[in-house]
Design a protein around this motif. Structure first.
Motif, short mmCIF file in Angstrom:
data_model
loop_
_atom_site.label_atom_id
_atom_site.label_comp_id
_atom_site.label_asym_id
_atom_site.label_seq_id
_atom_site.Cartn_x
_atom_site.Cartn_y
_atom_site.Cartn_z
N ASN A 25 33.50 23.94 47.20
CA ASN A 25 33.31 25.18 47.94
C ASN A 25 32.81 24.93 49.34
O ASN A 25 33.15 25.62 50.27
CB ASN A 25 32.32 26.08 47.19
CG ASN A 25 32.92 26.64 45.92
OD1 ASN A 25 34.09 26.98 45.90
ND2 ASN A 25 32.13 26.74 44.87
N THR B 78 24.99 24.96 42.04
CA THR B 78 25.11 26.41 42.10
C THR B 78 23.90 27.01 41.40
O THR B 78 23.44 26.51 40.37
CB THR B 78 26.39 26.90 41.41
OG1 THR B 78 27.52 26.43 42.16
CG2 THR B 78 26.44 28.43 41.33
N THR C 260 22.57 30.85 40.22
CA THR C 260 22.84 32.27 40.10
C THR C 260 21.67 32.95 39.41
O THR C 260 21.15 32.44 38.40
CB THR C 260 24.13 32.51 39.27
OG1 THR C 260 25.22 31.87 39.94
CG2 THR C 260 24.42 34.00 39.17
N THR D 72 24.48 35.09 43.47
CA THR D 72 24.63 33.65 43.66
C THR D 72 23.87 33.24 44.92
O THR D 72 24.26 33.58 46.04
CB THR D 72 26.11 33.25 43.79
OG1 THR D 72 26.79 33.61 42.58
CG2 THR D 72 26.26 31.76 44.03
N ASP E 107 25.96 27.99 46.20
CA ASP E 107 27.33 27.97 45.71
C ASP E 107 27.98 26.62 46.01
O ASP E 107 28.51 26.39 47.08
CB ASP E 107 28.12 29.10 46.39
CG ASP E 107 29.53 29.27 45.82
OD1 ASP E 107 29.86 28.58 44.85
OD2 ASP E 107 30.28 30.10 46.37
N SER F 22 25.12 32.02 53.20
CA SER F 22 25.56 32.61 51.93
C SER F 22 25.66 31.57 50.82
O SER F 22 26.60 31.56 50.02
CB SER F 22 26.91 33.31 52.12
OG SER F 22 26.81 34.33 53.09
N GLY F 23 24.68 30.68 50.79
CA GLY F 23 24.60 29.70 49.72
C GLY F 23 25.47 28.48 49.88
O GLY F 23 25.52 27.63 48.99
N ARG F 24 26.17 28.35 51.01
CA ARG F 24 27.04 27.21 51.23
C ARG F 24 26.65 26.47 52.50
O ARG F 24 26.22 27.09 53.48
CB ARG F 24 28.50 27.65 51.35
CG ARG F 24 29.04 28.35 50.12
CD ARG F 24 30.49 28.72 50.31
NE ARG F 24 31.03 29.41 49.14
CZ ARG F 24 32.30 29.76 49.01
NH1 ARG F 24 33.16 29.50 49.98
NH2 ARG F 24 32.70 30.38 47.92
#
Length: 360
Positions: A2, A25, A27, A36, A39, A233-235
């Motif tokens: 991802n 990841t 969540t 989440t 990610d 956003s988690g990336r």
């Protein structure tokens, strides 16, 4: 994967990472729908480095750092610290692992009923260290952070910077290999922030301590980190040595973080007039980034001499990042054919240049 940076390589190829995130990841299922926070994060942190993770509120920074000491467990993937898979440890093994992972906090988290010395001693008491050995260690640590004369003071009697120094001393009490910093300077004024960053850099240099810090301030990254990962956003959307990310940012979020940094910020009078499309008889505003040996070259004089294009300097700075010269100039040139001509000139001279807008 991802993340667009496969294994956001912040580790030397020949140097096994002290901290590794493999496809992590996380969540959270609280509320009407799962959230989440992280990610598919891949991230390596090499021993002895200072790595900054920067992102806006809600990007997943705090979740990421809490995974390192087992305060959170990943929903998928692995978190490995000093060769141990953190999520696979039972409570006894996790307590042992945490002795090698110190943590400092935004709001200090000192016990108000304990003196500075007693706050530093707390981890030693929990580890069962004898009183005499603990006293000697506390004195050593308070001297390291410059607070030997504040040993008997209570938190209410200390400034914010002094409280954070006590927090750092406490985090170092059990000789950790890793120091985690959770927005540790965001509650401090700029001068105090600078002094705390200098202290962290000295600890890293003298003790060889690996530091992973999270922040929402690019100035903190610039002030102390060797490498940086940008989280959105988690990336991880961008990662690498601080100098490279500062001088050639690739992601819009990175550029947004840099917008307030010296040289990148436009003067308010210009920023308020900026439009996206060329204006008849107007000017094009270009940001030029100078890296390394090019930082002190007389490029604008050459632009005028070789291309007959006169550039009006709107803003600029020449500085050092990670000990390497770095400069930014924001210039205005006549709109039209001169724009492509100037951009070509800058490219031929190994400079990064981009059009940031147009003014009448």
């Amino acid at each position: 994967m991802n993340a667009p940076f496969p294994h956001a390589m912040l580790a030397a190829e020949t140097d096994p990472p002290l901290i590794r995130f493999e496809g992590v990841t996380k969540t959270f299922s609280a509320g009407p729908a799962p959230v989440t926070a992280l990610d598919g994060v891949d991230l390596d942190v090499r021993p002895g480095s200072i790595v900054g993770v920067i992102g806006r509120s809600g990007a997943g920074k705090s979740t990421l750092i809490r995974l390192v000491n087992g305060l959170e467990r990943p929903s998928a993937g692995r978190v490995i610290v000093d060769g141990r898979e953190i999520q696979g440890l039972d409570e006894a093994a996790l307590r042992e692992a945490r002795r090698s992972i110190g943590m400092i906090f935004q709001h200090f988290n000192l016990l108000s009923s304990r003196t500075a010395a007693d706050n530093v001693a707390l981890p030693l008491e929990l580890a069962g260290i004898g009183r005499a050995a603990a006293r000697a260690r506390v004195a050593e640590l308070l001297d390291l952070v410059g607070l030997s004369d504040k040993a008997d003071r209570y938190p209410a009697e200390l400034s914010g910077g002094q409280k954070q120094r006590v927090g750092i001393a406490r985090a170092l009490a059990t000789n950790p290999k890793v120091l985690l910093s959770d927005e540790a300077t965001s509650a401090l004024d700029p001068e105090t922030t600078r002094s705390i960053l200098d202290l962290l850099a000295r600890i890293n240099r003298e003790l060889g301590l690996t530091i992973l810090l999270i922040t929402h301030e690019m100035a903190v990254i610039r002030g102390v980190a060797h490498e940086v990962a940008v989280l959105a956003s988690g990336r991880i959307v961008e990662a690498g040595p601080v100098f490279d990310v500062f001088s050639t940012p690739r992601h819009p979020l990175t550029r947004a973080f840099l917008a307030g940094e010296p040289g990148f910020a436009l003067p308010p009078a210009i920023a308020g007039r900026l439009v996206p499309e060329p204006v008849e008889n107007g000017q094009t505003v270009i940001r030029v980034v100078f890296r390394g040996a090019h930082a002190t070259e007389p490029v604008l004089a050459r632009l005028a001499r070789d291309e007959a294009i006169e550039a009006n300097i709107l803003a600029g700075t020449v500085d050092e990042i990670a000990g390497r010269p770095f400069g930014v100039l924001v210039v205005a040139i006549p709109s039209g054919a001169e724009t492509a001509q100037a951009l070509g000139f800058f490219a031929r001279h190994s400079l990064t240049a981009e059009v940031v807008g147009h003014v009448a």
